[in-house]
Design a protein around this motif. Sequence first.
Motif, PDB file in Angstrom:
ATOM      1  N   ASP A 132       4.849  -0.561 -12.901  1.00 34.37           N
ATOM      2  CA  ASP A 132       3.420  -0.367 -12.623  1.00 34.37           C
ATOM      3  C   ASP A 132       3.209   0.281 -11.254  1.00 34.37           C
ATOM      4  O   ASP A 132       2.350   1.161 -11.098  1.00 34.37           O
ATOM      5  CB  ASP A 132       2.664  -1.698 -12.691  1.00 34.37           C
ATOM      6  CG  ASP A 132       2.537  -2.240 -14.101  1.00 34.37           C
ATOM      7  OD1 ASP A 132       2.732  -1.471 -15.072  1.00 34.37           O
ATOM      8  OD2 ASP A 132       2.247  -3.449 -14.240  1.00 34.37           O
ATOM      9  N   ALA A 133       3.985  -0.143 -10.260  1.00 35.40           N
ATOM     10  CA  ALA A 133       3.870   0.435  -8.919  1.00 35.40           C
ATOM     11  C   ALA A 133       4.275   1.909  -8.928  1.00 35.40           C
ATOM     12  O   ALA A 133       3.652   2.733  -8.243  1.00 35.40           O
ATOM     13  CB  ALA A 133       4.723  -0.352  -7.928  1.00 35.40           C
ATOM     14  N   LEU A 134       5.307   2.252  -9.700  1.00 37.84           N
ATOM     15  CA  LEU A 134       5.736   3.654  -9.805  1.00 37.84           C
ATOM     16  C   LEU A 134       4.667   4.500 -10.489  1.00 37.84           C
ATOM     17  O   LEU A 134       4.421   5.641 -10.095  1.00 37.84           O
ATOM     18  CB  LEU A 134       7.053   3.756 -10.560  1.00 37.84           C
ATOM     19  CG  LEU A 134       8.280   3.152  -9.884  1.00 37.84           C
ATOM     20  CD1 LEU A 134       9.482   3.252 -10.806  1.00 37.84           C
ATOM     21  CD2 LEU A 134       8.548   3.805  -8.543  1.00 37.84           C
ATOM     22  N   ILE A 135       4.052   3.939 -11.517  1.00 39.31           N
ATOM     23  CA  ILE A 135       2.978   4.643 -12.229  1.00 39.31           C
ATOM     24  C   ILE A 135       1.849   4.968 -11.256  1.00 39.31           C
ATOM     25  O   ILE A 135       1.348   6.092 -11.211  1.00 39.31           O
ATOM     26  CB  ILE A 135       2.470   3.796 -13.418  1.00 39.31           C
ATOM     27  CG1 ILE A 135       3.538   3.748 -14.509  1.00 39.31           C
ATOM     28  CG2 ILE A 135       1.143   4.324 -13.948  1.00 39.31           C
ATOM     29  CD1 ILE A 135       3.291   2.691 -15.564  1.00 39.31           C
ATOM     30  N   GLU A 136       1.476   3.990 -10.447  1.00 40.30           N
ATOM     31  CA  GLU A 136       0.415   4.189  -9.464  1.00 40.30           C
ATOM     32  C   GLU A 136       0.830   5.207  -8.409  1.00 40.30           C
ATOM     33  O   GLU A 136       0.081   6.136  -8.093  1.00 40.30           O
ATOM     34  CB  GLU A 136       0.060   2.855  -8.799  1.00 40.30           C
ATOM     35  CG  GLU A 136      -1.093   2.961  -7.835  1.00 40.30           C
ATOM     36  CD  GLU A 136      -1.499   1.622  -7.246  1.00 40.30           C
ATOM     37  OE1 GLU A 136      -1.981   1.626  -6.105  1.00 40.30           O
ATOM     38  OE2 GLU A 136      -1.306   0.580  -7.910  1.00 40.30           O
ATOM     39  N   LEU A 137       2.045   5.065  -7.888  1.00 37.37           N
ATOM     40  CA  LEU A 137       2.546   5.983  -6.865  1.00 37.37           C
ATOM     41  C   LEU A 137       2.585   7.432  -7.368  1.00 37.37           C
ATOM     42  O   LEU A 137       2.243   8.365  -6.650  1.00 37.37           O
ATOM     43  CB  LEU A 137       3.948   5.554  -6.408  1.00 37.37           C
ATOM     44  CG  LEU A 137       4.615   6.420  -5.342  1.00 37.37           C
ATOM     45  CD1 LEU A 137       3.828   6.398  -4.040  1.00 37.37           C
ATOM     46  CD2 LEU A 137       6.042   5.958  -5.101  1.00 37.37           C
ATOM     47  N   GLY A 138       2.956   7.605  -8.628  1.00 41.73           N
ATOM     48  CA  GLY A 138       3.064   8.943  -9.196  1.00 41.73           C
ATOM     49  C   GLY A 138       1.764   9.504  -9.735  1.00 41.73           C
ATOM     50  O   GLY A 138       1.719  10.646 -10.187  1.00 41.73           O
ATOM     51  N   ALA A 159       9.602  -5.148   1.521  1.00 38.45           N
ATOM     52  CA  ALA A 159       8.304  -5.298   2.179  1.00 38.45           C
ATOM     53  C   ALA A 159       7.174  -4.687   1.338  1.00 38.45           C
ATOM     54  O   ALA A 159       6.026  -5.127   1.423  1.00 38.45           O
ATOM     55  CB  ALA A 159       8.330  -4.639   3.556  1.00 38.45           C
ATOM     56  N   HIS A 160       7.491  -3.690   0.541  1.00 37.87           N
ATOM     57  CA  HIS A 160       6.473  -2.988  -0.247  1.00 37.87           C
ATOM     58  C   HIS A 160       6.003  -3.809  -1.449  1.00 37.87           C
ATOM     59  O   HIS A 160       4.811  -3.829  -1.768  1.00 37.87           O
ATOM     60  CB  HIS A 160       7.021  -1.638  -0.719  1.00 37.87           C
ATOM     61  CG  HIS A 160       6.028  -0.810  -1.457  1.00 37.87           C
ATOM     62  ND1 HIS A 160       5.002  -0.142  -0.832  1.00 37.87           N
ATOM     63  CD2 HIS A 160       5.901  -0.541  -2.786  1.00 37.87           C
ATOM     64  CE1 HIS A 160       4.282   0.499  -1.737  1.00 37.87           C
ATOM     65  NE2 HIS A 160       4.805   0.280  -2.929  1.00 37.87           N
ATOM     66  N   PHE A 161       6.946  -4.457  -2.120  1.00 33.28           N
ATOM     67  CA  PHE A 161       6.603  -5.227  -3.322  1.00 33.28           C
ATOM     68  C   PHE A 161       6.306  -6.675  -2.949  1.00 33.28           C
ATOM     69  O   PHE A 161       6.899  -7.225  -2.033  1.00 33.28           O
ATOM     70  CB  PHE A 161       7.726  -5.130  -4.349  1.00 33.28           C
ATOM     71  CG  PHE A 161       7.976  -3.723  -4.798  1.00 33.28           C
ATOM     72  CD1 PHE A 161       7.065  -3.069  -5.611  1.00 33.28           C
ATOM     73  CD2 PHE A 161       9.095  -3.029  -4.378  1.00 33.28           C
ATOM     74  CE1 PHE A 161       7.274  -1.753  -6.016  1.00 33.28           C
ATOM     75  CE2 PHE A 161       9.326  -1.716  -4.771  1.00 33.28           C
ATOM     76  CZ  PHE A 161       8.405  -1.080  -5.589  1.00 33.28           C
ATOM     77  N   THR A 162       5.389  -7.280  -3.678  1.00 28.17           N
ATOM     78  CA  THR A 162       4.923  -8.618  -3.332  1.00 28.17           C
ATOM     79  C   THR A 162       5.883  -9.710  -3.768  1.00 28.17           C
ATOM     80  O   THR A 162       6.661  -9.550  -4.715  1.00 28.17           O
ATOM     81  CB  THR A 162       3.543  -8.888  -3.977  1.00 28.17           C
ATOM     82  OG1 THR A 162       3.675  -8.767  -5.397  1.00 28.17           O
ATOM     83  CG2 THR A 162       2.502  -7.900  -3.477  1.00 28.17           C
ATOM     84  N   GLU A 163       5.808 -10.798  -3.041  1.00 23.21           N
ATOM     85  CA  GLU A 163       6.527 -12.034  -3.335  1.00 23.21           C
ATOM     86  C   GLU A 163       7.996 -11.782  -3.655  1.00 23.21           C
ATOM     87  O   GLU A 163       8.701 -11.157  -2.884  1.00 23.21           O
ATOM     88  CB  GLU A 163       5.802 -12.814  -4.425  1.00 23.21           C
ATOM     89  CG  GLU A 163       4.381 -13.201  -4.015  1.00 23.21           C
ATOM     90  CD  GLU A 163       3.576 -13.802  -5.131  1.00 23.21           C
ATOM     91  OE1 GLU A 163       4.127 -14.062  -6.211  1.00 23.21           O
ATOM     92  OE2 GLU A 163       2.375 -14.008  -4.913  1.00 23.21           O
ATOM     93  N   ASP A 164       8.451 -12.249  -4.809  1.00 20.76           N
ATOM     94  CA  ASP A 164       9.872 -12.146  -5.141  1.00 20.76           C
ATOM     95  C   ASP A 164      10.173 -11.015  -6.130  1.00 20.76           C
ATOM     96  O   ASP A 164      11.231 -10.989  -6.749  1.00 20.76           O
ATOM     97  CB  ASP A 164      10.384 -13.480  -5.693  1.00 20.76           C
ATOM     98  CG  ASP A 164       9.594 -13.968  -6.902  1.00 20.76           C
ATOM     99  OD1 ASP A 164       8.669 -13.259  -7.355  1.00 20.76           O
ATOM    100  OD2 ASP A 164       9.895 -15.062  -7.392  1.00 20.76           O
ATOM    101  N   HIS A 222       7.967   8.969   0.486  1.00 22.80           N
ATOM    102  CA  HIS A 222       6.512   8.837   0.648  1.00 22.80           C
ATOM    103  C   HIS A 222       6.136   8.077   1.917  1.00 22.80           C
ATOM    104  O   HIS A 222       4.961   7.731   2.106  1.00 22.80           O
ATOM    105  CB  HIS A 222       5.906   8.149  -0.582  1.00 22.80           C
ATOM    106  CG  HIS A 222       5.872   9.031  -1.786  1.00 22.80           C
ATOM    107  ND1 HIS A 222       4.926  10.018  -1.959  1.00 22.80           N
ATOM    108  CD2 HIS A 222       6.684   9.098  -2.870  1.00 22.80           C
ATOM    109  CE1 HIS A 222       5.141  10.642  -3.107  1.00 22.80           C
ATOM    110  NE2 HIS A 222       6.211  10.113  -3.674  1.00 22.80           N
ATOM    111  N   ARG A 223       7.129   7.793   2.749  1.00 21.71           N
ATOM    112  CA  ARG A 223       6.922   7.065   4.017  1.00 21.71           C
ATOM    113  C   ARG A 223       6.249   5.718   3.798  1.00 21.71           C
ATOM    114  O   ARG A 223       5.355   5.319   4.551  1.00 21.71           O
ATOM    115  CB  ARG A 223       6.153   7.926   5.005  1.00 21.71           C
ATOM    116  CG  ARG A 223       6.928   9.149   5.450  1.00 21.71           C
ATOM    117  CD  ARG A 223       6.157   9.953   6.498  1.00 21.71           C
ATOM    118  NE  ARG A 223       6.967  10.991   7.092  1.00 21.71           N
ATOM    119  CZ  ARG A 223       7.155  12.200   6.600  1.00 21.71           C
ATOM    120  NH1 ARG A 223       6.591  12.518   5.446  1.00 21.71           N
ATOM    121  NH2 ARG A 223       7.899  13.087   7.220  1.00 21.71           N
TER     122      ARG A 223
END
Length: 161
Positions: free
Chosen positions: A147-153, A103-108, A96-97
């Motif tokens: 949650d990020a995958l759910i949003e991305l998909g 860098a994509h996911f926040t904090e730790d 998805h470039r």
Amino acid sequence: MARLNPQVDYVQELLALRKIYACVQPQARWNVIAQRLGQSEIGPARLVTVVSAVKALARSLLVHAQSGSAADTSAVYGKHKYKEPQVLIESLLAHHRLPEPHAHFTEDTWPLFKHAVNFRNLVVHECTYLGQDKFPSLIAAAEEILDALIELGGIRVNAHA
């Protein structure tokens, strides 16, 4: 003593289930994942479930993003079947470039997720427990990735099977 059920062809059943999960659209895959996540599990079982959910959804999204047609979905699935969750996520983000996971996911979140995968593997392969102090942050990181995958998909979270 365990008893083989003569009415079950275990090999064919496994192959049939794997084929279903390989080919089903990410939304339908999510519906099954959501049912599993709805179970009241704690500690090691919850860690295994959430990390496995990330792996399953990441693989489904990647397979369907890379498949040119329904006919080649099984072949693409075969390429990703045994990959670790981190590798699937890296490949999906690259497809998805998007920035690399750190860098994509926040904090730790990303380093904690990688630990969650390793602890999940320990729990599964060594049949063990972890100190209760470890589960909250590991599970939270895995849930953030999910949650990020759910949003991305573009997955509808409240969709029914």
